[in-house]
Design a protein around this motif. Sequence first.
Motif, PDB file in Angstrom:
ATOM      1  N   PRO A   1     -35.624 -91.035 -38.465  1.00 44.30           N
ATOM      2  CA  PRO A   1     -35.950 -89.617 -38.592  1.00 44.30           C
ATOM      3  C   PRO A   1     -35.038 -88.884 -39.558  1.00 44.30           C
TER       4      PRO A   1
ATOM      5  N   PHE B   1     -36.398 -81.916 -38.805  1.00 43.14           N
ATOM      6  CA  PHE B   1     -36.685 -81.405 -37.468  1.00 43.14           C
ATOM      7  C   PHE B   1     -35.881 -80.143 -37.159  1.00 43.14           C
TER       8      PHE B   1
ATOM      9  N   TRP C   1     -46.638 -78.674 -31.965  1.00 39.56           N
ATOM     10  CA  TRP C   1     -46.489 -79.841 -32.841  1.00 39.56           C
ATOM     11  C   TRP C   1     -45.084 -80.450 -32.714  1.00 39.56           C
TER      12      TRP C   1
ATOM     13  N   HIS D   1     -44.361 -82.273 -29.472  1.00 35.60           N
ATOM     14  CA  HIS D   1     -45.104 -83.537 -29.546  1.00 35.60           C
ATOM     15  C   HIS D   1     -44.228 -84.635 -30.140  1.00 35.60           C
ATOM     16  N   ASP D   2     -43.413 -84.284 -31.141  1.00 35.01           N
ATOM     17  CA  ASP D   2     -42.490 -85.252 -31.743  1.00 35.01           C
ATOM     18  C   ASP D   2     -41.448 -85.725 -30.729  1.00 35.01           C
TER      19      ASP D   2
ATOM     20  N   HIS E   1     -42.854 -88.051 -28.035  1.00 31.69           N
ATOM     21  CA  HIS E   1     -43.044 -89.444 -28.460  1.00 31.69           C
ATOM     22  C   HIS E   1     -41.722 -90.146 -28.769  1.00 31.69           C
TER      23      HIS E   1
ATOM     24  N   SER F   1     -39.755 -89.658 -31.131  1.00 33.58           N
ATOM     25  CA  SER F   1     -39.703 -89.988 -32.557  1.00 33.58           C
ATOM     26  C   SER F   1     -38.603 -89.245 -33.303  1.00 33.58           C
ATOM     27  N   VAL F   2     -37.824 -88.422 -32.596  1.00 32.15           N
ATOM     28  CA  VAL F   2     -36.740 -87.686 -33.247  1.00 32.15           C
ATOM     29  C   VAL F   2     -35.404 -88.414 -33.061  1.00 32.15           C
TER      30      VAL F   2
ATOM     31  N   ASP G   1     -34.313 -86.704 -26.418  1.00 27.10           N
ATOM     32  CA  ASP G   1     -35.640 -86.203 -26.757  1.00 27.10           C
ATOM     33  C   ASP G   1     -36.210 -85.380 -25.610  1.00 27.10           C
TER      34      ASP G   1
ATOM     35  N   HIS H   1     -50.401 -91.929 -37.028  1.00 23.55           N
ATOM     36  CA  HIS H   1     -49.682 -91.517 -35.823  1.00 23.55           C
ATOM     37  C   HIS H   1     -50.119 -92.342 -34.618  1.00 23.55           C
TER      38      HIS H   1
ATOM     39  N   PRO I   1     -41.504 -90.965 -37.050  1.00 22.90           N
ATOM     40  CA  PRO I   1     -41.362 -89.534 -37.357  1.00 22.90           C
ATOM     41  C   PRO I   1     -42.491 -89.066 -38.263  1.00 22.90           C
ATOM     42  N   ARG I   2     -43.035 -87.900 -37.956  1.00 19.30           N
ATOM     43  CA  ARG I   2     -44.246 -87.453 -38.647  1.00 19.30           C
ATOM     44  C   ARG I   2     -44.063 -87.250 -40.140  1.00 19.30           C
TER      45      ARG I   2
END
Length: 432
Positions: A113, A118, A162, A165-166, A169, A171-172, A179, A370, A377-378
């Motif tokens: 990430p 973020f 949004w 949501h990260d 998951h 993902s951060v 998280d 995704h 990470p988005r």
Amino acid sequence: MGRGGFKDKKEYTWEEIKKHDKRDDRWLVISGEVYNITNWSKRHPGGPRVIGHYSGQDATDAFRAFHNDLGEVQKYLKPIHIGTVLQDEDESELNTDFRNLRETADKMGLFKPSYFFFMLMLAHILALEVMAYLTLYYFGTGWGPFVASIIFYATCQVQNGWLQHDFGHLSVFHHRIWDKVFQYFIFGFIKGASPHWWNHMHYQHHAKPNVMDKDPDVRVEKLFVVGEVMPIEVAKKQKKSMPYNHQHKYWFIVGPPLLFPVYFQFMLFRHIFTRKLWVDLVVVLAFYIKFFVLYTPILGLGWTLVYYEIMRVIESHWFTWVAQSNHIPMDVDNDKAKPWLKLQMHATCDVEKSFFNDWFTGHLNFQIEHHLFPTMPRHNLYKIAPLVESLCKKHNVPYKVKPLWTAFRDVVTSLKHGGELWEATYHAHHLS
């Protein structure tokens, strides 16, 4: 030693494994190893349903998609390991290529990430919330400032969705505790929703997207019928039901406008109280206390309630159109135990990349990527997209990318088609 470092145990055929798909008898397979999850599923951190949806099936790629630290998970797997697959039917070229693609993404650093990204997302959410309040505080409660403030607050809430949501998951930070802390701050305190409820629902969606009776997002038959299969099944079962042939019309009344202000509000509190989630209750109540303490002195209680409802309706429209544009127009079917890549590809599509689309959708315009790599990470999803598209072309798997407005239009078109399919089947079975 057997595969994965396990001691040799009994070998099972897929015919035997597939029998263990009941609520009180659950087995699944990961990398050719068989696990009895009957009791463990009740203690599964992601909830019993998300893991139970793979009972009697191969969960290799789903398992890999949801877990960042495989070493940590192994300690939970060893006690429930009961044997190996006699013949692993999942070793197809498609699955091998997809797993190689995941390794490639890992080597490219696409799961790492950008904390700056973020932090920027969080900063702009906080700035929008402050702007919403200060607009009323400094410019008064006339229609201009009132509308501007609502737009700021609704935008804050959508972008909040949004970002949480990260964190949901992992993902951060790729760390469950950190998280979770940020998700509770963002989704609970800033948004007023239950993170536990969201994760409970959303993990199931990712595990079996657009799979009837497993994906909560398509348990909509009380109001809508979607896909090619649901309209027919509902029409055959029900003699009296909703006028689904008009669902593409009443969608505009009961769909986007009411999802957040009515359905989500009811379901999240129901989830909190039935499961006794007191931490979730505290953070949600903290949001409401903060909101009414700030806005009631300026607007009065009545107009504060009006402000809140209008804001939620705007947020609901924004979220619903984005979320459904990627899924509702795609395949909706019963569970066919499809391999991971085909399962996700048949249930998702992408929306074209642009700076606005990326921001407006929270990078969920890359819904395909995704869903294939939910912990990525988005901000890196666009980088893996060309490789995913190439893999799909190699195996003749449809890879759909649409303009944003086409994706929105397809929601209504697919609802109209589902309604017509229901009507034709209903007349054939009950009125002939």
